[in-house]
Enzyme design. Sequence first.
Site, short mmCIF file in Angstrom:
data_model
loop_
_atom_site.label_atom_id
_atom_site.label_comp_id
_atom_site.label_asym_id
_atom_site.label_seq_id
_atom_site.Cartn_x
_atom_site.Cartn_y
_atom_site.Cartn_z
N GLU A 1 -7.06 -5.85 4.63
CA GLU A 1 -7.68 -5.22 3.14
C GLU A 1 -6.43 -6.34 3.03
O GLU A 1 -6.46 -6.49 1.03
CB GLU A 1 -7.69 -4.19 3.37
CG GLU A 1 -9.23 -3.50 3.77
CD GLU A 1 -9.02 -1.43 3.65
OE1 GLU A 1 -8.44 -1.20 5.27
OE2 GLU A 1 -9.12 -0.79 2.82
N ASN B 1 0.54 -0.83 0.25
CA ASN B 1 0.06 0.36 0.20
C ASN B 1 0.75 1.59 -0.32
O ASN B 1 1.53 1.60 1.07
CB ASN B 1 -0.90 0.30 1.01
CG ASN B 1 -1.86 0.89 0.96
OD1 ASN B 1 -1.53 2.09 0.33
ND2 ASN B 1 -2.62 0.90 2.58
N MET C 1 -11.03 10.35 17.30
CA MET C 1 -12.83 9.45 18.03
C MET C 1 -11.68 9.22 18.92
O MET C 1 -12.94 9.62 20.54
CB MET C 1 -13.48 8.04 16.84
CG MET C 1 -14.51 8.08 18.13
SD MET C 1 -15.95 9.00 17.51
CE MET C 1 -16.60 9.29 16.45
N ARG D 1 -2.86 -2.31 -3.66
CA ARG D 1 -4.03 -1.64 -2.86
C ARG D 1 -3.95 0.16 -4.37
O ARG D 1 -2.74 0.63 -3.99
CB ARG D 1 -4.02 -0.68 -2.15
CG ARG D 1 -5.03 0.06 -1.42
CD ARG D 1 -5.12 0.70 -0.17
NE ARG D 1 -6.57 1.02 0.07
CZ ARG D 1 -6.56 1.64 1.09
NH1 ARG D 1 -5.60 2.87 1.99
NH2 ARG D 1 -8.15 2.85 0.90
N ARG E 1 -13.20 14.89 7.02
CA ARG E 1 -13.38 15.47 6.15
C ARG E 1 -15.08 15.27 6.50
O ARG E 1 -15.22 14.71 7.34
CB ARG E 1 -12.96 13.74 5.12
CG ARG E 1 -12.13 14.07 4.67
CD ARG E 1 -12.45 13.48 3.72
NE ARG E 1 -11.01 12.24 3.81
CZ ARG E 1 -11.11 10.93 3.43
NH1 ARG E 1 -11.50 9.97 2.47
NH2 ARG E 1 -10.09 9.68 4.46
N GLY F 1 -13.57 4.48 10.07
CA GLY F 1 -11.96 4.53 10.58
C GLY F 1 -12.13 6.32 10.36
O GLY F 1 -12.66 7.05 11.00
N HIS G 1 -13.23 1.97 -0.22
CA HIS G 1 -12.75 0.89 1.04
C HIS G 1 -13.91 0.23 0.12
O HIS G 1 -13.93 -0.99 1.19
CB HIS G 1 -13.72 1.43 2.09
CG HIS G 1 -13.02 2.76 2.95
ND1 HIS G 1 -13.85 3.76 2.88
CD2 HIS G 1 -12.53 3.09 2.91
CE1 HIS G 1 -12.76 4.73 3.68
NE2 HIS G 1 -11.91 4.33 3.36
P1 ADP Z 1 -7.40 4.67 9.21
O1 ADP Z 1 -8.66 5.58 8.01
O2 ADP Z 1 -6.46 5.81 9.23
O3 ADP Z 1 -7.10 3.64 8.35
P2 ADP Z 1 -8.02 3.42 11.65
O4 ADP Z 1 -9.02 2.16 10.80
O5 ADP Z 1 -7.39 2.59 11.90
O6 ADP Z 1 -8.12 4.45 10.25
O7 ADP Z 1 -9.71 3.90 12.63
C1 ADP Z 1 -8.16 5.33 13.34
C2 ADP Z 1 -9.70 6.10 13.86
O8 ADP Z 1 -10.55 4.82 14.92
C3 ADP Z 1 -9.58 6.83 14.40
O9 ADP Z 1 -10.59 8.11 14.87
C4 ADP Z 1 -9.17 6.50 16.41
O10 ADP Z 1 -9.84 6.92 16.68
C5 ADP Z 1 -10.42 5.19 15.66
N1 ADP Z 1 -10.37 4.88 17.57
C6 ADP Z 1 -8.61 3.50 16.84
N2 ADP Z 1 -8.77 2.67 18.17
C7 ADP Z 1 -9.77 2.74 18.66
C8 ADP Z 1 -10.78 2.45 20.22
N3 ADP Z 1 -9.99 2.09 20.64
N4 ADP Z 1 -11.69 3.24 20.11
C9 ADP Z 1 -12.11 4.11 19.94
N5 ADP Z 1 -11.54 4.62 18.60
C10 ADP Z 1 -10.45 4.25 17.89
#
Ligand code: ADP
Length: 399
Positions: free
Chosen positions: A386, A7, A285, A94, A243, A212, A182
């Site tokens: 993925e 990726n 988050m 990817r 976004r 995410g 996605h």
């Molecule tokens: P990306 O789109 O960059 O691949 P991810 O799938 O890794 O993103 O997701 C990132 C998001 O997931 C962030 O907003 C992060 O806060 C949230 N996140 C990751 N672990 C937790 C958790 N334990 N509790 C709540 N949110 C989480």
Amino acid sequence: MKILVINSGSSSIKYQLLDMADESILGTGLVERIGEAQGTLTHKAHPGTDAEAVVKLEQPIPDHGVGLQLAIDLLSTGDNAVCNREEIGAVGHRVVAGGPFNAPVIIEESMWPDLTETERLAPLHNPANLGGAKEAAKLFPGVPQVLVFDTAFHQTMPPHAYMYAIPYEYYEKDRIRRYGAHGTSHKYVAGECARLMGKAVEDINLITIHMGNGASMAAVKNGRCVDTSMGLTPLEGLVMGTRCGDLDPAVHNYLAVNRGLDVATIDNILHKESGLKGLCGYGDMRDVHAAVDRGDERAKLALEVQTYRTRKYIGAYTAALGHVDGVVFTAGIGENDDIVRAKTIEGLESFGMKIDVEANAIRSKEARKISTADSTVAIWVIPTNEELAIAREALALVK
Ligand code: ADP
């Protein structure tokens, strides 16, 4: 066969080497800060096992070719080698935007004009994704380079779902339509959900929620995507980390006229300064929750806006599908955040969707059902994968 999955980003490369005999991960790593004064590479051999070995490099990594070469050396030479280079039977890449490509392809020279054409659909991602494939082709002469497009799964959307109601010539001449993103993840979790429900994916209807930093949803009817929330680009749809998601397009003109902002500035605001971050200052988050716990009213608002938008899409996709068998949460927030999941499903009892509070609270890396026994729609948390999905697509193609 061993398959290397890549990726490639604008200044980074994520990679994973899989042994497809048992789908185990032999090695994985992340090259970062390519092109900067100091680059880094974090590599793991046999990750997550007793034999795990971590290697960290810090050195200038001038371009993607050098980064990839370092990764291949770590995978195939030295004390922590996990394979012979010759064993790598395919490289899977990817690619965010596939435009007209509706399935994975093995790169052939004649495809480059069409592939290059896709770059304007995802200017932040595609040039890097395709550049990585070019570098890998140089390093692995004769080895199939498979492109797996994030949009491919959404190519089954009917015209009434992918057309924008703007003059038709912009579709014909500029290819402006909804493509989604996605897709590899939506397809993977839909397949896993069917397997877990003991059904064929062709026999059920699912709503998949990939949440995410970027977030999107798909309505999956009998295994085929019939609608998705991202559009021409990954800006449309759900509220994301930075976004905006859905927005009245007249906001552009309003900002231009009333604030004197140019198009590039507005675009940057909507991509990088909006979403959760725009509403409350926090794009992650976990930070939003911490702020809510401190009584931060804006963070509470951000959480409400984010979960309400997703709930609205569940309603829309229930209508699009007519009948829903399952809802799947995946990706960083979807897999980890029980509060977001509960708030999203709140009030959907009359849709047959009820969350089991205890099951929802369980933290796990495993797939799990979080709906009550009397919920007519099964609600699942299913970790996405993925890399494995890309490796499977590549294997299917080279076989
Ligand atoms: P990306 O789109 O960059 O691949 P991810 O799938 O890794 O993103 O997701 C990132 C998001 O997931 C962030 O907003 C992060 O806060 C949230 N996140 C990751 N672990 C937790 C958790 N334990 N509790 C709540 N949110 C989480």
